[in-house]
Design an enzyme around this catalytic site. Structure first.
Site, PDB file in Angstrom:
ATOM      1  CB  CYS A 150      -3.677 -23.895 -31.471  1.00 58.22           C
ATOM      2  SG  CYS A 150      -4.775 -22.520 -32.830  1.00 58.22           S
ATOM      3  CB  CYS A 153      -3.632 -24.761 -34.920  1.00 59.31           C
ATOM      4  SG  CYS A 153      -3.788 -23.539 -34.446  1.00 59.31           S
TER       5      CYS A 153
END
Length: 261
Positions: A150, A153
């Site tokens: 991600c 993230c």
């Protein structure tokens, strides 16, 4: 300008007086009229001696002037050479100090920036509490659902780490990897569809709200601050920004039953 030169036949007597009166008498008494032996006209050039004298004088002045110039140049050279032996001016010392301070400041900024970007999801996972422990210690909890692939993230990791370090004594921070099949039940319970997904739980483990995706840092800070203060609600109970879809999960089996990653 020309001049007349007279050559006179004067008596050879050494006692002849060359007064004006005698001269007049001389000219008159010699056959009744003045006699001139020779008359010649010539220009009045400067004598060679005069020229030589002037040349000598000019040469003397020139040599004197050249000596003065050479003397002044030698003085200038000696002053410049001697100035090279002087100690460095204070301005150079100040400039060096300013340059040193600038370099130190730049290095400090570089190091701090590298430290911020050096925080990874693995660092957050290593400092996070196990989910079961967080639900049982009586503190409010922030649960982040994430994945190693991600991008959002990874971008938010430095901010999350700073907030965690600031509130870790009052708030639990938990990291749950959506690729880990161990958290299938939690994914369904919290309705995780995109990551990063931050769920905010009170002291009893009840969810007060969640924020998803890339959002301003203040959303996370103010929600965590509300949990730490024991408030009944959080400022941002539902907010969604740019996120990665949980459908891109790379599911893997649990290798460590106690793992929360």
């Amino acid at each position: 300008m020309a001049r007349l030169v007279f050559s006179l036949n004067l008596p050879s007597s050494h006692g002849f007086n060359l007064s004006p009166r005698n001269l007049q008498s001389f000219f008159v008494t010699q056959t009744g009229a003045p006699r001139f032996r020779a008359v010649r006209c010539k220009p009045n050039p400067e004598s060679s001696e005069t020229k030589q004298e002037k040349l000598v004088i000019d040469n003397g002045e020139t040599s004197s002037a050249s000596k003065e110039v050479e003397s002044s140049s030698s003085v200038a050279d000696s002053s410049s050479s001697s100035s090279s032996g002087f100690p460095e001016s204070p301005n150079k010392d100040i400039n060096r100090r300013v340059a040193a301070v600038t370099v130190i400041a730049a290095l400090s900024l570089f190091v701090s920036t590298r430290l911020d970007f050096g925080i990874s999801l693995k660092d957050l996972t290593a400092s996070a509490l196990p989910y079961e422990e967080a639900l049982s210690n009586g503190k409010p909890t922030v649960v982040e659902f994430y994945a190693d692939w991600c991008e959002v993230c990874r971008e938010l990791a430095p901010d999350v780490y700073k907030i965690e370090q600031q509130y870790k004594d009052k708030v639990n921070f938990v990291m749950l990897n959506v690729d880990n099949t161990k958290w299938e039940q939690e994914l369904d319970e919290f309705g995780v569809e995109g990551i990063p997904h931050f769920a905010f739980l009170d002291r009893e483990g009840n969810e007060e709200g969640n924020v998803v995706g890339r959002l301003p840092r203040q959303y996370l800070v103010e929600n965590v601050n509300a949990l730490a203060a024991g408030k009944q609600s959080i400022p941002y109970a539902r907010a969604v920004g740019q996120y990665s879809s949980s459908e891109s999960r790379k599911v893997h089996q649990v290798t460590d039953p106690l793992s929360h990653g």
